[in-house]
Write a protein that holds these residues in place. Structure first.
Motif, PDB file in Angstrom:
ATOM      1  N   LYS A 130       0.851  -1.180   0.000  1.00 18.38           N
ATOM      2  CA  LYS A 130       0.000   0.000   0.000  1.00 18.38           C
ATOM      3  C   LYS A 130       0.893   1.238   0.000  1.00 18.38           C
ATOM      4  CE  LYS A 130      -3.871  -2.293   0.271  1.00 18.38           C
ATOM      5  NZ  LYS A 130      -4.902  -2.215  -0.787  1.00 18.38           N
ATOM      6  N   TYR A 131       0.540   2.231  -0.782  1.00 16.02           N
ATOM      7  CA  TYR A 131       1.424   3.382  -0.958  1.00 16.02           C
ATOM      8  C   TYR A 131       0.991   4.649  -0.221  1.00 16.02           C
ATOM      9  CZ  TYR A 131       3.494   0.364  -4.451  1.00 16.02           C
ATOM     10  OH  TYR A 131       4.091  -0.710  -5.075  1.00 16.02           O
ATOM     11  N   PRO A 132      -0.305   5.009  -0.181  1.00 16.93           N
ATOM     12  CA  PRO A 132      -0.662   6.287   0.437  1.00 16.93           C
ATOM     13  C   PRO A 132      -1.024   6.166   1.915  1.00 16.93           C
ATOM     14  CG  PRO A 132      -2.543   5.431  -0.777  1.00 16.93           C
ATOM     15  CD  PRO A 132      -1.443   4.406  -0.907  1.00 16.93           C
ATOM     16  N   LEU A 133      -0.804   7.255   2.614  1.00 16.61           N
ATOM     17  CA  LEU A 133      -1.397   7.502   3.926  1.00 16.61           C
ATOM     18  C   LEU A 133      -2.252   8.755   3.800  1.00 16.61           C
ATOM     19  CD1 LEU A 133       1.559   6.786   6.398  1.00 16.61           C
ATOM     20  CD2 LEU A 133      -0.642   5.591   6.324  1.00 16.61           C
ATOM     21  N   PRO A 134      -3.370   8.851   4.499  1.00 19.37           N
ATOM     22  CA  PRO A 134      -4.310   9.957   4.281  1.00 19.37           C
ATOM     23  C   PRO A 134      -3.692  11.326   4.580  1.00 19.37           C
ATOM     24  CG  PRO A 134      -4.923   8.663   6.217  1.00 19.37           C
ATOM     25  CD  PRO A 134      -3.856   7.890   5.514  1.00 19.37           C
ATOM     26  N   GLY A 135      -3.716  12.181   3.564  1.00 19.78           N
ATOM     27  CA  GLY A 135      -3.243  13.553   3.735  1.00 19.78           C
ATOM     28  C   GLY A 135      -1.740  13.709   3.768  1.00 19.78           C
ATOM     29  N   VAL A 136      -0.990  12.683   3.423  1.00 25.67           N
ATOM     30  CA  VAL A 136       0.477  12.729   3.518  1.00 25.67           C
ATOM     31  C   VAL A 136       1.074  12.849   2.117  1.00 25.67           C
ATOM     32  CG1 VAL A 136       2.545  11.503   4.286  1.00 25.67           C
ATOM     33  CG2 VAL A 136       0.434  11.380   5.633  1.00 25.67           C
ATOM     34  N   PHE A 137       1.904  13.869   1.925  1.00 22.72           N
ATOM     35  CA  PHE A 137       2.643  14.118   0.670  1.00 22.72           C
ATOM     36  C   PHE A 137       1.715  14.413  -0.503  1.00 22.72           C
ATOM     37  CE2 PHE A 137       5.800  10.901   2.582  1.00 22.72           C
ATOM     38  CZ  PHE A 137       6.457  11.893   3.303  1.00 22.72           C
ATOM     39  N   ALA A 138       0.534  14.940  -0.248  1.00 24.40           N
ATOM     40  CA  ALA A 138      -0.424  15.199  -1.331  1.00 24.40           C
ATOM     41  C   ALA A 138       0.081  16.261  -2.300  1.00 24.40           C
ATOM     42  CB  ALA A 138      -1.764  15.614  -0.744  1.00 24.40           C
ATOM     43  N   ASP A 139       0.934  17.178  -1.840  1.00 28.59           N
ATOM     44  CA  ASP A 139       1.413  18.271  -2.686  1.00 28.59           C
ATOM     45  C   ASP A 139       2.840  18.069  -3.180  1.00 28.59           C
ATOM     46  OD1 ASP A 139      -1.017  19.663  -2.377  1.00 28.59           O
ATOM     47  OD2 ASP A 139      -0.357  20.448  -0.438  1.00 28.59           O
ATOM     48  N   PHE A 294      13.065   6.129   0.173  1.00 30.22           N
ATOM     49  CA  PHE A 294      11.919   6.815  -0.421  1.00 30.22           C
ATOM     50  C   PHE A 294      11.197   7.713   0.587  1.00 30.22           C
ATOM     51  CE2 PHE A 294       7.977   7.430  -2.662  1.00 30.22           C
ATOM     52  CZ  PHE A 294       8.255   7.263  -4.006  1.00 30.22           C
ATOM     53  N   PRO A 295      10.883   7.240   1.803  1.00 27.82           N
ATOM     54  CA  PRO A 295      10.238   8.157   2.761  1.00 27.82           C
ATOM     55  C   PRO A 295      11.094   9.372   3.084  1.00 27.82           C
ATOM     56  CG  PRO A 295       9.984   5.878   3.474  1.00 27.82           C
ATOM     57  CD  PRO A 295      10.943   5.865   2.326  1.00 27.82           C
ATOM     58  N   VAL A 296      12.414   9.181   3.214  1.00 32.19           N
ATOM     59  CA  VAL A 296      13.300  10.322   3.474  1.00 32.19           C
ATOM     60  C   VAL A 296      13.217  11.316   2.323  1.00 32.19           C
ATOM     61  CG1 VAL A 296      15.729  11.018   3.604  1.00 32.19           C
ATOM     62  CG2 VAL A 296      14.893   9.117   5.001  1.00 32.19           C
ATOM     63  N   GLN A 297      13.264  10.829   1.099  1.00 30.32           N
ATOM     64  CA  GLN A 297      13.192  11.712  -0.061  1.00 30.32           C
ATOM     65  C   GLN A 297      11.864  12.468  -0.116  1.00 30.32           C
ATOM     66  OE1 GLN A 297      14.474   8.261  -2.585  1.00 30.32           O
ATOM     67  NE2 GLN A 297      15.577   9.835  -3.708  1.00 30.32           N
ATOM     68  N   GLN A 298      10.781  11.787   0.215  1.00 31.34           N
ATOM     69  CA  GLN A 298       9.474  12.450   0.212  1.00 31.34           C
ATOM     70  C   GLN A 298       9.373  13.504   1.313  1.00 31.34           C
ATOM     71  OE1 GLN A 298       7.939  12.362  -2.488  1.00 31.34           O
ATOM     72  NE2 GLN A 298       6.180  10.958  -2.331  1.00 31.34           N
ATOM     73  N   VAL A 299       9.952  13.222   2.474  1.00 29.31           N
ATOM     74  CA  VAL A 299       9.920  14.213   3.555  1.00 29.31           C
ATOM     75  C   VAL A 299      10.693  15.465   3.145  1.00 29.31           C
ATOM     76  CG1 VAL A 299      10.736  14.713   5.890  1.00 29.31           C
ATOM     77  CG2 VAL A 299       9.555  12.560   5.419  1.00 29.31           C
ATOM     78  N   LEU A 300      11.892  15.290   2.571  1.00 27.46           N
ATOM     79  CA  LEU A 300      12.694  16.448   2.165  1.00 27.46           C
ATOM     80  C   LEU A 300      12.039  17.197   1.009  1.00 27.46           C
ATOM     81  CD1 LEU A 300      16.327  15.041   2.470  1.00 27.46           C
ATOM     82  CD2 LEU A 300      15.005  16.367   4.126  1.00 27.46           C
ATOM     83  N   ALA A 301      11.374  16.470   0.106  1.00 24.66           N
ATOM     84  CA  ALA A 301      10.629  17.146  -0.961  1.00 24.66           C
ATOM     85  C   ALA A 301       9.431  17.909  -0.398  1.00 24.66           C
ATOM     86  CB  ALA A 301      10.173  16.131  -2.004  1.00 24.66           C
ATOM     87  N   HIS A 302       8.816  17.355   0.649  1.00 27.88           N
ATOM     88  CA  HIS A 302       7.696  18.025   1.313  1.00 27.88           C
ATOM     89  C   HIS A 302       8.122  19.395   1.838  1.00 27.88           C
ATOM     90  CE1 HIS A 302       4.179  18.457   3.985  1.00 27.88           C
ATOM     91  NE2 HIS A 302       5.032  18.800   4.933  1.00 27.88           N
ATOM     92  N   PHE A 303       9.372  19.476   2.318  1.00 31.45           N
ATOM     93  CA  PHE A 303       9.894  20.745   2.836  1.00 31.45           C
ATOM     94  C   PHE A 303      10.651  21.544   1.774  1.00 31.45           C
ATOM     95  CE2 PHE A 303       9.358  18.287   6.802  1.00 31.45           C
ATOM     96  CZ  PHE A 303       8.543  19.175   7.496  1.00 31.45           C
ATOM     97  N   LYS A 304      10.478  21.157   0.488  1.00 33.21           N
ATOM     98  CA  LYS A 304      10.951  21.921  -0.672  1.00 33.21           C
ATOM     99  C   LYS A 304      12.473  22.013  -0.776  1.00 33.21           C
ATOM    100  CE  LYS A 304       6.572  22.848  -1.347  1.00 33.21           C
ATOM    101  NZ  LYS A 304       5.776  22.076  -2.328  1.00 33.21           N
TER     102      LYS A 304
END
Length: 340
Positions: A130-139, A294-304
């Protein structure tokens, strides 16, 4: 051929494979999906695809040797489970219980009641991802996926299952894995091209990744079973990879790439003693890097961070991922392996 860590370079190659996957993912996750260097030049694969290929061919070799040396199929399965599941369960729990609540855009009460939150824990089975969590990394540039790297894990588990079942059939294992490898090679040859087919379209019951990754795993298994008779050779591997540049894009190019890369990887693992050796105290961080990248990359992308500096984004992703991979090894994976 000895599998003592002083005599081979499996560990450093697996760590390199994990970093190639991370590096390749920086492009789509950092908003540059068309700029992945290998895909935009050679076109036959991405650096992430190369990393996954390295993982599968090395896994085919090592897991087959493990099967041969296991006193029973039950013990083989137990050892595989101890290697795969503790680290996987840990990252799934961290994503659901820590990362999700901290980064979701939904109210906390909604997040905890959402069916998607608890559905994510099915990923810990390694069979249903499963890939998504609700409201996480939507942008994010690659929205919603919390840990997209895990797509390859069910394919790996299926390779273990098929290998174990093959061992129960009459006949020598070396003959059975050789026939399986030949069958997968033929299947890849006759499979409809992508496009018009998509990688997940089934052909004779298997999608593209079952065939390609299964062939890489089988190639490793063949070399493992026949290791007393013959070893992977450097020059044929290099010849196939050089031919990839000149052969028109299509199935012949793909087969040359898969067989050349797989053979070269095993040659380096078994013969490349000039490659750096990972100190025994460090342990094997490759699986942790695969789980946490992948989660680390998404977190850092979340913070631009990717917008401020793409090079800085790559370096930060690498440093944080490998720090977490080290913690995963020493705190979770190594402790679980004590039960082997």
């Amino acid at each position: 051929m000895s599998l003592n860590r002083d005599d081979n370079r499996f560990d450093i190659l697996r760590l390199l494979a994990a970093w190639l996957v991370l590096f390749s993912h920086c492009y789509p996750l950092g908003g540059r999906p068309q700029s992945e260097p290998l895909a935009s030049t050679l076109g036959v694969d991405t650096f992430g695809g190369v990393g996954v290929a390295i993982f599968f061919v090395l896994s085919g070799y090592l897991v087959t040797v493990s099967l041969e040396r296991s006193p029973s199929l039950r013990e083989f399965a137990r050892r595989r489970a101890l290697r795969i599941f503790p680290g996987l369960v840990a990252i799934c729990l961290l994503c659901v219980l820590v990362l999700g609540p901290l980064l979701t855009t939904l109210p906390q009460a909604v997040y905890w009641r959402h069916s998607m939150t608890w559905d994510y824990l099915k990923t810990a089975t390694a069979w249903i991802i499963k890939y998504p969590l609700p409201g996480v990394f939507a942008d994010n540039p690659a929205p919603n996926a919390v840990n997209g790297s895990l797509w390859s894990l069910p394919y790996e588990i299926r390779c273990y299952v098929v290998l174990a079942l093959a061992s129960l059939l009459p006949g020598s294992l070396r003959l059975k894995v050789s026939v399986a490898a030949a069958g997968l090679l033929v299947l890849l040859l006759v499979r409809p091209a992508v496009p018009p087919a998509t990688p997940f379209d089934k052909f004779l019951g298997l999608d593209y990744y079952h065939t390609k990754l299964g062939l890489l795993f089988a190639l490793g298994a063949v070399f493992a079973c026949w290791r007393e008779r013959f070893q992977p050779m450097l020059w044929p591997a290099l010849a196939m990879l050089v031919a990839v540049v000149w052969v028109p894009h299509g199935v012949a190019q793909l087969l040359l790439f898969v067989l050349g890369l797989g053979t070269l990887t095993l040659w380096l693992a078994l013969k490349g003693r000039w490659l750096p050796r990972i100190p025994p105290r460090m342990g094997d961080w490759s699986y942790g890097a695969y789980l946490y990248g992948f989660p680390v990359q998404q977190v850092l992308a979340h913070f631009k961070l990717h917008e401020a500096s793409f090079a800085g984004y790559v370096l930060a992703c690498t440093a944080i991922t490998f720090a977490l991979a080290g913690l995963s090894w020493h705190l979770v994976e190594k402790q679980a392996l004590r039960f082997k």
